[in-house]
Design a protein around this motif. Structure first.
Motif, PDB file in Angstrom:
ATOM      1  N   VAL A   1      -8.802   0.646  -2.016  1.00  0.00           N
ATOM      2  CA  VAL A   1     -10.072   0.403  -2.719  1.00  0.00           C
ATOM      3  C   VAL A   1     -10.015  -0.920  -3.473  1.00  0.00           C
ATOM      4  CG1 VAL A   1     -11.611   1.239  -4.548  1.00  0.00           C
ATOM      5  CG2 VAL A   1     -10.619   2.864  -2.910  1.00  0.00           C
ATOM      6  N   LEU A   2      -8.908  -1.172  -4.159  1.00  0.00           N
ATOM      7  CA  LEU A   2      -8.778  -2.378  -4.990  1.00  0.00           C
ATOM      8  C   LEU A   2      -8.570  -3.640  -4.158  1.00  0.00           C
ATOM      9  CD1 LEU A   2      -8.510  -3.491  -7.923  1.00  0.00           C
ATOM     10  CD2 LEU A   2      -6.026  -3.097  -7.707  1.00  0.00           C
ATOM     11  N   GLN A   3      -7.817  -3.552  -3.066  1.00  0.00           N
ATOM     12  CA  GLN A   3      -7.456  -4.687  -2.219  1.00  0.00           C
ATOM     13  C   GLN A   3      -6.802  -5.815  -3.033  1.00  0.00           C
ATOM     14  OE1 GLN A   3     -11.269  -5.555  -0.258  1.00  0.00           O
ATOM     15  NE2 GLN A   3     -10.491  -4.505   1.555  1.00  0.00           N
ATOM     16  N   PRO A   4      -5.628  -5.525  -3.623  1.00  0.00           N
ATOM     17  CA  PRO A   4      -4.956  -6.538  -4.447  1.00  0.00           C
ATOM     18  C   PRO A   4      -4.435  -7.695  -3.608  1.00  0.00           C
ATOM     19  CG  PRO A   4      -3.502  -4.691  -4.069  1.00  0.00           C
ATOM     20  CD  PRO A   4      -4.836  -4.294  -3.503  1.00  0.00           C
ATOM     21  N   THR A   5      -4.220  -8.820  -4.283  1.00  0.00           N
ATOM     22  CA  THR A   5      -3.583  -9.976  -3.642  1.00  0.00           C
ATOM     23  C   THR A   5      -2.134 -10.123  -4.074  1.00  0.00           C
ATOM     24  OG1 THR A   5      -4.324 -11.447  -5.415  1.00  0.00           O
ATOM     25  CG2 THR A   5      -5.776 -11.211  -3.506  1.00  0.00           C
ATOM     26  N   ILE A   6      -1.770  -9.499  -5.209  1.00  0.00           N
ATOM     27  CA  ILE A   6      -0.405  -9.532  -5.730  1.00  0.00           C
ATOM     28  C   ILE A   6       0.103  -8.102  -5.817  1.00  0.00           C
ATOM     29  CG2 ILE A   6       1.101 -10.275  -7.611  1.00  0.00           C
ATOM     30  CD1 ILE A   6      -0.384 -12.591  -6.386  1.00  0.00           C
ATOM     31  N   PHE A   7       1.274  -7.855  -5.236  1.00  0.00           N
ATOM     32  CA  PHE A   7       1.850  -6.513  -5.250  1.00  0.00           C
ATOM     33  C   PHE A   7       3.298  -6.605  -5.719  1.00  0.00           C
ATOM     34  CE2 PHE A   7       3.898  -2.872  -2.903  1.00  0.00           C
ATOM     35  CZ  PHE A   7       3.243  -1.852  -3.597  1.00  0.00           C
ATOM     36  N   CYS A   8       3.543  -6.194  -6.949  1.00  0.00           N
ATOM     37  CA  CYS A   8       4.907  -6.161  -7.480  1.00  0.00           C
ATOM     38  C   CYS A   8       5.461  -4.749  -7.326  1.00  0.00           C
ATOM     39  CB  CYS A   8       4.926  -6.566  -8.952  1.00  0.00           C
ATOM     40  SG  CYS A   8       4.557  -8.311  -9.227  1.00  0.00           S
ATOM     41  N   SER A   9       6.728  -4.672  -6.989  1.00  0.00           N
ATOM     42  CA  SER A   9       7.296  -3.358  -6.746  1.00  0.00           C
ATOM     43  C   SER A   9       8.785  -3.372  -7.054  1.00  0.00           C
ATOM     44  CB  SER A   9       7.049  -2.938  -5.293  1.00  0.00           C
ATOM     45  OG  SER A   9       7.295  -1.554  -5.124  1.00  0.00           O
ATOM     46  N   VAL A  10       9.436  -2.275  -6.694  1.00  0.00           N
ATOM     47  CA  VAL A  10      10.878  -2.118  -6.893  1.00  0.00           C
ATOM     48  C   VAL A  10      11.487  -1.690  -5.559  1.00  0.00           C
ATOM     49  CG1 VAL A  10      10.713  -1.570  -9.347  1.00  0.00           C
ATOM     50  CG2 VAL A  10      10.522   0.264  -7.669  1.00  0.00           C
ATOM     51  N   PRO A  11      12.775  -1.979  -5.339  1.00  0.00           N
ATOM     52  CA  PRO A  11      13.390  -1.652  -4.045  1.00  0.00           C
ATOM     53  C   PRO A  11      13.218  -0.201  -3.618  1.00  0.00           C
ATOM     54  CG  PRO A  11      14.826  -3.102  -5.278  1.00  0.00           C
ATOM     55  CD  PRO A  11      13.702  -2.731  -6.208  1.00  0.00           C
ATOM     56  N   ARG A  12      13.258   0.712  -4.591  1.00  0.00           N
ATOM     57  CA  ARG A  12      13.155   2.135  -4.236  1.00  0.00           C
ATOM     58  C   ARG A  12      11.854   2.420  -3.469  1.00  0.00           C
ATOM     59  NH1 ARG A  12      12.285   7.090  -8.053  1.00  0.00           N
ATOM     60  NH2 ARG A  12      13.230   8.782  -6.892  1.00  0.00           N
ATOM     61  N   LEU A  13      10.742   1.855  -3.939  1.00  0.00           N
ATOM     62  CA  LEU A  13       9.467   2.079  -3.267  1.00  0.00           C
ATOM     63  C   LEU A  13       9.362   1.241  -1.998  1.00  0.00           C
ATOM     64  CD1 LEU A  13       6.660   3.316  -3.133  1.00  0.00           C
ATOM     65  CD2 LEU A  13       5.843   1.514  -4.657  1.00  0.00           C
ATOM     66  N   LEU A  14       9.803   0.000  -2.053  1.00  0.00           N
ATOM     67  CA  LEU A  14       9.734  -0.861  -0.878  1.00  0.00           C
ATOM     68  C   LEU A  14      10.593  -0.314   0.258  1.00  0.00           C
ATOM     69  CD1 LEU A  14       9.810  -4.358  -2.623  1.00  0.00           C
ATOM     70  CD2 LEU A  14       7.831  -3.223  -1.595  1.00  0.00           C
ATOM     71  N   ASN A  15      11.729   0.280  -0.086  1.00  0.00           N
ATOM     72  CA  ASN A  15      12.575   0.898   0.942  1.00  0.00           C
ATOM     73  C   ASN A  15      11.851   2.063   1.616  1.00  0.00           C
ATOM     74  OD1 ASN A  15      14.705  -0.841   0.468  1.00  0.00           O
ATOM     75  ND2 ASN A  15      15.764   0.543  -0.932  1.00  0.00           N
ATOM     76  N   ARG A  16      11.112   2.829   0.816  1.00  0.00           N
ATOM     77  CA  ARG A  16      10.379   3.960   1.383  1.00  0.00           C
ATOM     78  C   ARG A  16       9.237   3.474   2.273  1.00  0.00           C
ATOM     79  NH1 ARG A  16      11.814   8.817  -0.225  1.00  0.00           N
ATOM     80  NH2 ARG A  16       9.909   9.750   0.594  1.00  0.00           N
ATOM     81  N   ILE A  17       8.562   2.403   1.858  1.00  0.00           N
ATOM     82  CA  ILE A  17       7.510   1.823   2.701  1.00  0.00           C
ATOM     83  C   ILE A  17       8.107   1.362   4.026  1.00  0.00           C
ATOM     84  CG2 ILE A  17       5.929  -0.138   2.923  1.00  0.00           C
ATOM     85  CD1 ILE A  17       5.391   0.097  -0.085  1.00  0.00           C
ATOM     86  N   TYR A  18       9.244   0.687   3.935  1.00  0.00           N
ATOM     87  CA  TYR A  18       9.948   0.218   5.136  1.00  0.00           C
ATOM     88  C   TYR A  18      10.319   1.391   6.049  1.00  0.00           C
ATOM     89  CZ  TYR A  18      14.060  -1.452   7.779  1.00  0.00           C
ATOM     90  OH  TYR A  18      14.974  -1.735   8.762  1.00  0.00           O
ATOM     91  N   ASP A  19      10.919   2.429   5.470  1.00  0.00           N
ATOM     92  CA  ASP A  19      11.341   3.590   6.270  1.00  0.00           C
ATOM     93  C   ASP A  19      10.147   4.261   6.947  1.00  0.00           C
ATOM     94  OD1 ASP A  19      13.986   3.198   5.564  1.00  0.00           O
ATOM     95  OD2 ASP A  19      13.945   4.647   3.911  1.00  0.00           O
ATOM     96  N   LYS A  20       9.050   4.423   6.210  1.00  0.00           N
ATOM     97  CA  LYS A  20       7.869   5.100   6.759  1.00  0.00           C
ATOM     98  C   LYS A  20       7.260   4.296   7.900  1.00  0.00           C
ATOM     99  CE  LYS A  20       7.461   8.720   3.979  1.00  0.00           C
ATOM    100  NZ  LYS A  20       7.545  10.115   4.484  1.00  0.00           N
ATOM    101  N   ILE A  21       7.176   2.989   7.717  1.00  0.00           N
ATOM    102  CA  ILE A  21       6.572   2.147   8.757  1.00  0.00           C
ATOM    103  C   ILE A  21       7.447   2.149  10.014  1.00  0.00           C
ATOM    104  CG2 ILE A  21       5.955  -0.217   9.387  1.00  0.00           C
ATOM    105  CD1 ILE A  21       5.131  -0.622   6.441  1.00  0.00           C
ATOM    106  N   ILE A  22       8.751   1.978   9.830  1.00  0.00           N
ATOM    107  CA  ILE A  22       9.665   1.982  10.975  1.00  0.00           C
ATOM    108  C   ILE A  22       9.611   3.328  11.697  1.00  0.00           C
ATOM    109  CG2 ILE A  22      12.085   1.916  11.660  1.00  0.00           C
ATOM    110  CD1 ILE A  22      11.010  -0.833  11.068  1.00  0.00           C
ATOM    111  N   ALA A  23       9.643   4.419  10.925  1.00  0.00           N
ATOM    112  CA  ALA A  23       9.620   5.752  11.539  1.00  0.00           C
ATOM    113  C   ALA A  23       8.312   5.977  12.296  1.00  0.00           C
ATOM    114  CB  ALA A  23       9.799   6.826  10.469  1.00  0.00           C
ATOM    115  N   GLY A  24       7.195   5.550  11.701  1.00  0.00           N
ATOM    116  CA  GLY A  24       5.906   5.740  12.357  1.00  0.00           C
ATOM    117  C   GLY A  24       5.742   4.897  13.601  1.00  0.00           C
TER     118      GLY A  24
END
Length: 675
Positions: A321-344
């Motif tokens: 909904v927001l469509q941000p241009t800047i996304f700050c995160s931490v490895p724990r979440l980025l690792n999960r995003i990576y795992d989910k995308i690769i698995a999918g």
């Protein structure tokens, strides 16, 4: 590569291995000529640049009849509703005026710096309260949303927080502790206190002799007692930021306006500059200095901040909904995003999986060859859907709080077709330390020092790390600059221990500096212990290594000075394990799987493979493990608010299991000694 020279550092005083940022070798930066405080950042930033532009956005809901069950209601969420910069500034003046009036009325005190607490999840009122502190030169201290009552009580008393600004769900807990927190004279609720529940809280507050107002009442009080701004100086304290420790109560790092503004300018000069057209999503805890630092840079340029709804399970929808241009995160979440995308992407049809692998390999090769982030074919066919996960407009991803693996870093760059930077800092350094330059595509390091500081390494002989090591110096990372804390609140002993005699702040992290002045974290000095054979062990480094195993979600490595081996408590990644367990007959539930001896053997064998691949030394290998089916969490007392294992608590909780593991090792046949 264009502009890549900016990633370099220059070495100062080679005999001490001190380095500075190559762009600013002659003098450390400490802010802008006309912006020296966080009051300046906001007032001379967004309020002046674009007063009528949207600044703080949030989503609200209405209850509607459920489309599937007419007897039930469901939440129907709005889009983002915005406060402008001018509206926020005006509201901060009224809240600040109310705070000043309440303090004088309830304590008889006027003038000088004083402290109030903020206790809530990320939301617009959080930043309004913070801006009020800048306008009236108050000090804030932040109560973690996940802190237990003992720590809340400690921080309120230790920081002398005379008023707490909080969300309504925290009011009852604060009133329950009021008798133990005599310094707290008033509570301002960010939410309305209406109806029966509100009346009950007001009655309880009266019994406790604590003034209780809701947000609307505080606004009205501020209008009736409007006070002129009393802006701070650069040397005034802006916040006492309590750092969560793995032992004992947290320490309060004293940060001044100069500390944070120096770090802000260093961030702005580091190639990650924001513009007023940017949109930032705020979901990382504002209790941590990392998020507060980013928020200030947004305000400085007049960009937007949209808050998540308080539930990470709803974050993806908020992003879309927001469509941000800047996304700050931490490895724990980025690792999960990576795992989910690769698995999918690889778990479907063979054709789809092959297409994804081809697209990924092509883009990674292009990145290595030319630094190109985009591809006209593969972005359209494959990665557009990936980019939509975070709204489709992200141009910069920033990772902090812990190292991220090089593979994930490279994947994020090519999958999201945007700049990805990684930073290193601590609460005590205002979240600024080292940061990668966007055009430096080499993963596996944390970049050069920020322009506001200089770095040196200090040898640790007992761990075999020395500044004379070849090919690159190694040692404890120490930093000196305008961003460094002045010390710990009411704790001279810990303050003295934090600094060297020449003013460098000791981080406790062990790093290596390459020939371009880029730092990589390789170990942790704190929490080291000695095994019976005299070898020093840094368990956090070993834990990070073993978490590369597909089986391992969380791990606690333990050693004993009377033992020569390491043992560990392992929490499996059941998203990976459960499907595999069904095929191998290990069981069907987490508890059942955890008790299966064949599963435990398979986990330890995989950990051994990971350890060998990562080149752990012999004594660093875990020799026996206990499988724990329950995740370590803040709620069960196993994690700090920054997601670090509480080592003393883990040792106590698993003392029986640890003793059993050592008994198991002792019962194993020993290899004959070599005379």
């Amino acid at each position: 590569m264009a502009n890549d020279f900016r990633a370099n550092s220059i070495r100062m005083l080679p005999n001490l291995a001190i380095i500075r940022n190559g762009m600013y070798p002659d003098a450390l930066v400490r802010g802008w000529p006309d912006i020296r405080t966080l009051y300046d950042v906001f007032q001379k930033g967004g309020v002046t640049i674009c007063p009528n532009n949207p600044y703080l956005g949030h989503r609200t809901y209405t209850l509607v009849t459920s489309p599937t069950d007419p007897s039930q209601t469901v939440k129907q969420w709005s889009g983002y509703i915005w406060r402008t910069y001018r509206q926020t500034a005006d509201e901060a003046t009224l809240i600040g005026s109310a705070l000043i009036h309440l303090r004088e009325k309830l304590t008889g005190k006027r003038g000088g710096q004083w402290c109030f607490g903020i206790y809530a999840q990320n939301r617009p009122e959080w930043l309004v309260a913070e801006q009020a502190s800048y306008a009236y030169n108050a000090i804030t201290t932040v109560l973690y949303d996940t802190l237990g009552p003992d720590v809340v009580e400690y921080i309120v008393n230790h920081a002398e927080a005379e008023i707490v600004v909080t969300s309504a769900d925290k009011v009852a807990g604060l009133l329950k502790l009021a008798g133990k927190m005599p310094v707290m004279k008033a509570i301002i609720s960010m939410d309305p206190l209406d109806g029966t529940a509100g009346a009950a809280l007001r009655g309880w507050a009266a019994e406790k002799n604590v003034a209780l107002l809701d947000w609307a009442e505080a606004i009205t009080l501020g209008k009736a007692n409007r006070a002129p701004h009393t802006p701070p100086s650069a040397q005034d304290i802006v916040t006492i930021c309590y750092t969560s420790g793995t032992t004992g109560m947290p320490k309060g790092a004293i940060l001044t306006h100069e500390n944070i503004v120096s770090a802000l300018r260093a961030m702005a000069l580091g190639g990650t500059g924001f513009t007023k057209d940017d949109v930032y999503v705020s979901y990382l805890p504002l209790a941590h200095i990392y998020e507060r630092q980013v928020i200030q840079n947004v305000a400085r340029v007049g960009a937007r901040i949209g808050f998540f709804r308080g539930d990470v399970l709803l974050l993806i929808e908020d992003l879309q909904v927001l469509q941000p241009t800047i996304f700050c995160s931490v490895p724990r979440l980025l690792n999960r995003i990576y795992d989910k995308i690769i698995a999918g992407a690889t778990g479907g049809s063979p054709i789809r999986a092959a297409l994804f692998r081809t697209a990924l390999e092509t883009k990674i090769q292009n990145l290595k060859n030319s630094g190109t982030l985009t591809h006209p074919l593969w972005d359209r066919l494959v990665f557009k859907k990936v980019q939509q996960v975070v709204g489709g407009r992200v141009r910069l991803i920033a990772s902090g709080s812990a190292p991220i693996s090089p593979d994930v870093m490279t994947f994020l760059r090519v999958a999201f077709a945007c700049d990805v930077v990684e930073g290193y800092g601590q609460t005590e350094t205002s979240a600024m330390g080292h940061i990668t330059w966007p055009t430096d595509m080499t993963p596996g390091h944390l970049g050069p020092p920020g322009p506001c500081l200089e770095t040196k390494l200090i040898s640790i002989p007992e761990m075999n790390y020395n500044v004379t090591d070849k090919p690159f110096p190694r040692g404890e990372i120490a930093m000196r600059g305008y961003n460094n804390t002045k010390g710990y609140w009411k704790d001279e002993k810990k303050t003295r221990e934090l600094f060297t005699e020449d003013g460098f702040l000791l981080t406790g992290d062990v790093g290596v500096l390459d020939d371009r002045g880029r730092v990589s974290i390789v170990d942790r000095k704190k929490n080291i212990f000695k095994l019976s054979q005299g070898e020093y062990v840094a368990p956090e480094k070993i834990e990070q290594t073993y978490q590369k195993s597909d089986f391992v979600a969380q791990i606690f490595v333990h050693g004993d000075s009377l033992k020569s081996e390491l043992v560990a408590i392992v929490v499996p990644d059941f998203e990976v394990v459960v499907p595999l367990a069904a095929k191998r007959g290990w069981g069907s539930t987490p508890v059942e799987i955890s008790r299966n001896k064949a599963f435990r053997k398979a986990v330890l064998e995989d950990m051994d493979k990971v350890g060998k691949k990562s080149k752990l030394r012999g004594f660093e290998f875990v020799k026996a493990i206990h499988i724990e089916p329950e995740l370590f969490t803040i709620d069960n007392g196993m994690l700090t608010p920054t997601q670090k294992v509480k080592r003393p608590e883990a040792k106590d909780k698993y003392s029986k299991e640890i003793a059993g593991l050592y008994a198991e090792i002792d019962a194993q046949p020993k290899a004959p000694s070599k005379l």
